[in-house]
Design an enzyme around this catalytic site. Structure first.
Site, PDB file in Angstrom:
ATOM      1  N   GLU A  16      -5.133   4.026   1.245  1.00  0.00           N
ATOM      2  CA  GLU A  16      -4.030   2.964   0.953  1.00  0.00           C
ATOM      3  C   GLU A  16      -2.709   3.687   0.197  1.00  0.00           C
ATOM      4  OE1 GLU A  16      -4.834  -0.969  -1.009  1.00  0.00           O
ATOM      5  OE2 GLU A  16      -3.870   0.005  -2.524  1.00  0.00           O
ATOM      6  N   THR A  48       0.210  -1.418   1.127  1.00  0.00           N
ATOM      7  CA  THR A  48       0.321  -2.882   0.348  1.00  0.00           C
ATOM      8  C   THR A  48       1.776  -3.540   0.650  1.00  0.00           C
ATOM      9  OG1 THR A  48       1.179  -1.847  -1.467  1.00  0.00           O
ATOM     10  CG2 THR A  48      -1.348  -1.866  -1.290  1.00  0.00           C
ATOM     11  N   ARG A 107      -4.391 -13.732   0.620  1.00  0.00           N
ATOM     12  CA  ARG A 107      -3.595 -14.729  -0.170  1.00  0.00           C
ATOM     13  C   ARG A 107      -2.562 -14.406  -1.197  1.00  0.00           C
ATOM     14  NH1 ARG A 107      -6.174 -18.006  -5.063  1.00  0.00           N
ATOM     15  NH2 ARG A 107      -5.354 -16.208  -5.925  1.00  0.00           N
ATOM     16  N   ASP A 109      -1.761 -12.832  -5.412  1.00  0.00           N
ATOM     17  CA  ASP A 109      -2.136 -13.767  -6.972  1.00  0.00           C
ATOM     18  C   ASP A 109      -0.942 -14.732  -6.994  1.00  0.00           C
ATOM     19  OD1 ASP A 109      -4.351 -12.158  -7.622  1.00  0.00           O
ATOM     20  OD2 ASP A 109      -2.996 -10.558  -8.054  1.00  0.00           O
ATOM     21  N   ALA A 126      -6.444 -17.025   1.959  1.00  0.00           N
ATOM     22  CA  ALA A 126      -6.473 -16.270   2.637  1.00  0.00           C
ATOM     23  C   ALA A 126      -6.808 -16.776   4.273  1.00  0.00           C
ATOM     24  CB  ALA A 126      -7.082 -15.002   2.555  1.00  0.00           C
ATOM     25  N   HIS A 152     -14.771 -12.446  -7.122  1.00  0.00           N
ATOM     26  CA  HIS A 152     -13.049 -12.670  -7.369  1.00  0.00           C
ATOM     27  C   HIS A 152     -12.953 -13.479  -8.798  1.00  0.00           C
ATOM     28  CE1 HIS A 152      -9.151 -14.528  -6.944  1.00  0.00           C
ATOM     29  NE2 HIS A 152      -8.882 -13.285  -6.579  1.00  0.00           N
ATOM     30  N   GLN A 179     -12.709  -4.495  -3.063  1.00  0.00           N
ATOM     31  CA  GLN A 179     -11.908  -4.412  -4.123  1.00  0.00           C
ATOM     32  C   GLN A 179     -12.471  -3.119  -4.967  1.00  0.00           C
ATOM     33  OE1 GLN A 179      -9.425  -4.221  -6.169  1.00  0.00           O
ATOM     34  NE2 GLN A 179      -9.402  -6.529  -6.653  1.00  0.00           N
TER      35      GLN A 179
HETATM   36  P1  FAD Z   1      -8.780 -15.752  -0.927  1.00  0.00           P
HETATM   37  O1  FAD Z   1      -9.677 -15.037   0.227  1.00  0.00           O
HETATM   38  O2  FAD Z   1      -7.822 -16.795  -0.524  1.00  0.00           O
HETATM   39  O3  FAD Z   1      -9.743 -15.881  -2.061  1.00  0.00           O
HETATM   40  C1  FAD Z   1      -8.900 -16.414  -3.270  1.00  0.00           C
HETATM   41  C2  FAD Z   1      -9.902 -17.165  -4.243  1.00  0.00           C
HETATM   42  O4  FAD Z   1      -9.947 -18.426  -3.602  1.00  0.00           O
HETATM   43  C3  FAD Z   1     -11.279 -16.625  -4.415  1.00  0.00           C
HETATM   44  O5  FAD Z   1     -11.850 -16.838  -5.563  1.00  0.00           O
HETATM   45  C4  FAD Z   1     -12.011 -17.344  -3.354  1.00  0.00           C
HETATM   46  O6  FAD Z   1     -13.399 -17.316  -3.617  1.00  0.00           O
HETATM   47  C5  FAD Z   1     -11.567 -18.752  -3.426  1.00  0.00           C
HETATM   48  N1  FAD Z   1     -11.469 -19.240  -2.064  1.00  0.00           N
HETATM   49  C6  FAD Z   1     -11.174 -18.970  -1.058  1.00  0.00           C
HETATM   50  N2  FAD Z   1     -11.492 -19.983  -0.143  1.00  0.00           N
HETATM   51  C7  FAD Z   1     -11.851 -20.979  -0.776  1.00  0.00           C
HETATM   52  C8  FAD Z   1     -11.900 -22.541  -0.237  1.00  0.00           C
HETATM   53  N3  FAD Z   1     -12.130 -22.736   0.960  1.00  0.00           N
HETATM   54  N4  FAD Z   1     -12.440 -23.244  -1.372  1.00  0.00           N
HETATM   55  C9  FAD Z   1     -12.489 -22.751  -2.602  1.00  0.00           C
HETATM   56  N5  FAD Z   1     -12.152 -21.633  -2.921  1.00  0.00           N
HETATM   57  C10 FAD Z   1     -11.923 -20.746  -2.175  1.00  0.00           C
HETATM   58  N6  FAD Z   1      -2.275  -8.200  -3.492  1.00  0.00           N
HETATM   59  C11 FAD Z   1      -0.937  -8.114  -3.248  1.00  0.00           C
HETATM   60  O7  FAD Z   1      -0.330  -8.835  -3.806  1.00  0.00           O
HETATM   61  N7  FAD Z   1      -0.616  -7.112  -2.077  1.00  0.00           N
HETATM   62  C12 FAD Z   1      -1.371  -6.392  -1.486  1.00  0.00           C
HETATM   63  O8  FAD Z   1      -1.147  -5.717  -0.818  1.00  0.00           O
HETATM   64  C13 FAD Z   1      -2.791  -6.576  -1.915  1.00  0.00           C
HETATM   65  N8  FAD Z   1      -3.907  -5.726  -1.229  1.00  0.00           N
HETATM   66  C14 FAD Z   1      -5.168  -6.058  -1.540  1.00  0.00           C
HETATM   67  C15 FAD Z   1      -6.204  -5.051  -0.812  1.00  0.00           C
HETATM   68  C16 FAD Z   1      -7.295  -5.042  -1.097  1.00  0.00           C
HETATM   69  C17 FAD Z   1      -8.460  -4.331  -0.280  1.00  0.00           C
HETATM   70  C18 FAD Z   1      -7.987  -6.401  -2.034  1.00  0.00           C
HETATM   71  C19 FAD Z   1      -9.377  -6.285  -2.526  1.00  0.00           C
HETATM   72  C20 FAD Z   1      -6.938  -6.920  -2.786  1.00  0.00           C
HETATM   73  C21 FAD Z   1      -5.470  -6.741  -2.532  1.00  0.00           C
HETATM   74  N9  FAD Z   1      -4.736  -7.593  -3.107  1.00  0.00           N
HETATM   75  C22 FAD Z   1      -3.322  -7.474  -2.631  1.00  0.00           C
HETATM   76  C23 FAD Z   1      -5.013  -8.435  -4.286  1.00  0.00           C
HETATM   77  C24 FAD Z   1      -5.186  -9.904  -3.770  1.00  0.00           C
HETATM   78  O9  FAD Z   1      -4.275 -10.525  -3.250  1.00  0.00           O
HETATM   79  C25 FAD Z   1      -6.042 -10.831  -4.925  1.00  0.00           C
HETATM   80  O10 FAD Z   1      -7.290 -10.484  -5.211  1.00  0.00           O
HETATM   81  C26 FAD Z   1      -5.814 -12.189  -4.562  1.00  0.00           C
HETATM   82  O11 FAD Z   1      -6.030 -12.795  -5.774  1.00  0.00           O
HETATM   83  C27 FAD Z   1      -6.872 -12.799  -3.566  1.00  0.00           C
HETATM   84  O12 FAD Z   1      -6.501 -12.632  -2.247  1.00  0.00           O
HETATM   85  P2  FAD Z   1      -7.692 -12.887  -1.246  1.00  0.00           P
HETATM   86  O13 FAD Z   1      -7.016 -12.642   0.297  1.00  0.00           O
HETATM   87  O14 FAD Z   1      -8.923 -12.330  -1.486  1.00  0.00           O
HETATM   88  O15 FAD Z   1      -7.735 -14.518  -1.437  1.00  0.00           O
END
Ligand code: FAD
Length: 296
Positions: A16, A48, A107, A109, A126, A152, A179
């Site tokens: 990455e 990213t 999704r 932050d 997401a 998370h 993560q």
């Molecule tokens: P989601 O999958 O939407 O989950 C977010 C939260 O919502 C979790 O607690 C989940 O349990 C909860 N949730 C999901 N669906 C539901 C539902 N239907 N009902 C209730 N709760 C639900 N951030 C950046 O800004 N830029 C990047 O390039 C970036 N790259 C990353 C790469 C990796 C490999 C990782 C692990 C993280 C990265 N992040 C990045 C950070 C990421 O954006 C954050 O961790 C963010 O808070 C969550 O994103 P997610 O896509 O996992 O969200």
């Protein structure tokens, strides 16, 4: 090529990178980083996406260079929490134009400087982004998602986070990248529980070699991952000695990777922090073990 196709044949090795803050000198420095990383022949390099930040526009540009100039598969990260459908459509159109077939759909932050009204969002999670891209661009992109060995930070518990992960996979994620974690047992727990819940897609382990104590503490706090006792005692003893900390970070990550490969990991994704020499040091110390990952 879609990463899901590569994963059907072998475990992957990937990196990455992040777009540097915008000024001419920094932007060219990313190409030096990619020059060096390309010599290690990764299966893909992901870029990213700085949600809302000044580097936002650079993800497509850098991913395009990786794909079209370096001829390495590129994965473009994309976040959605502050985006509208038109913006996502526009970025996907650009990616398609540049022949980039892989998106890590996240999704992102929630912004720290203002409260968002969740009822007005185009994308809440997401999985909504996965659904939207799959609908608007059928059979165009291989989508992947993030997962969290230590849960998370916003999830109430491991089980809830896992159920949400299953929904994300059902919405189109073809593989997952974890993560950061410093204790492999969290990765094994996640994989086992995911398989029990019917999540069958490959789960690539995200490994960050942390080479100074300040960034280790910062990273652990930001990513919500714990620091094992063994690692914390090493830091306590050596935090004043930058060279020793570097050696410890590289060796610790290398040991994690050996253990993961031994236990049949689906892939290793190294968070390089744009420091190619760290990835090179790891590769240099275990070339034969890494060949094992590729069944060479
Ligand atoms: P989601 O999958 O939407 O989950 C977010 C939260 O919502 C979790 O607690 C989940 O349990 C909860 N949730 C999901 N669906 C539901 C539902 N239907 N009902 C209730 N709760 C639900 N951030 C950046 O800004 N830029 C990047 O390039 C970036 N790259 C990353 C790469 C990796 C490999 C990782 C692990 C993280 C990265 N992040 C990045 C950070 C990421 O954006 C954050 O961790 C963010 O808070 C969550 O994103 P997610 O896509 O996992 O969200």
């Amino acid at each position: 090529m879609k990463i899901s196709e590569i994963l059907k044949t072998k475990a992957t090795l990937s990196f990455e990178v992040f777009p540097p803050k915008q000024n001419a000198e920094n932007i060219t420095s990313i190409y030096h980083t990619i020059d060096e990383l390309s010599k290690l022949h990764p299966d893909f390099i992901s870029v990213t996406y700085g949600a809302g930040g000044s580097t936002k526009g650079k993800t497509v540009e850098i991913a395009s260079k990786i794909k079209n100039d370096y001829h390495i598969e590129a994965v473009a990260h994309m976040t959605c929490i502050t985006s509208q459908k038109e913006e996502v459509k526009n970025i996907c159109t650009q990616l398609k134009h540049h022949h980039i077939e892989n998106i890590l759909a996240l999704r992102g932050d929630e912004p720290k400087d203002h409260i968002i009204d969740k009822t007005t969002l185009d994308f809440q999670y997401a999985k909504d982004l996965h659904q939207y891209i799959s609908q608007e661009f059928p059979n165009t992109f291989c989508l992947s998602g993030a997962c969290y060995p230590e849960v998370h930070q916003e999830a109430a518990c491991f089980e809830d986070d896992l159920k949400a992960l299953k929904e994300k996979v059902d919405a189109g994620a073809e593989y997952l990248i974890t993560q950061i974690f410093f204790d492999n047992q969290y990765y094994y727990r996640l994989v086992k529980a995911a398989r029990n819940l019917g999540i069958q897609v490959p789960i690539i382990a995200g490994i960050m070699p942390v080479t100074n104590s300040k960034s280790l503490l910062h990273t652990a706090k930001m990513c919500g991952c714990s620091i094992p006792y063994q690692l914390s005692t090493m830091i306590e003893s050596y935090y004043r000695y930058p060279n020793a900390m570097k050696e410890i970070g590289i060796n610790y990550a290398t040991h994690q990777i050996i253990d993961l490969i031994t236990n049949g990991v689906d892939g290793i994704h190294i968070y390089t922090m744009n420091k190619p020499e760290i990835a090179q040091a790891i590769f240099g110390s275990i070339p034969t073990v890494l060949k094992e990952l590729n069944h060479e």
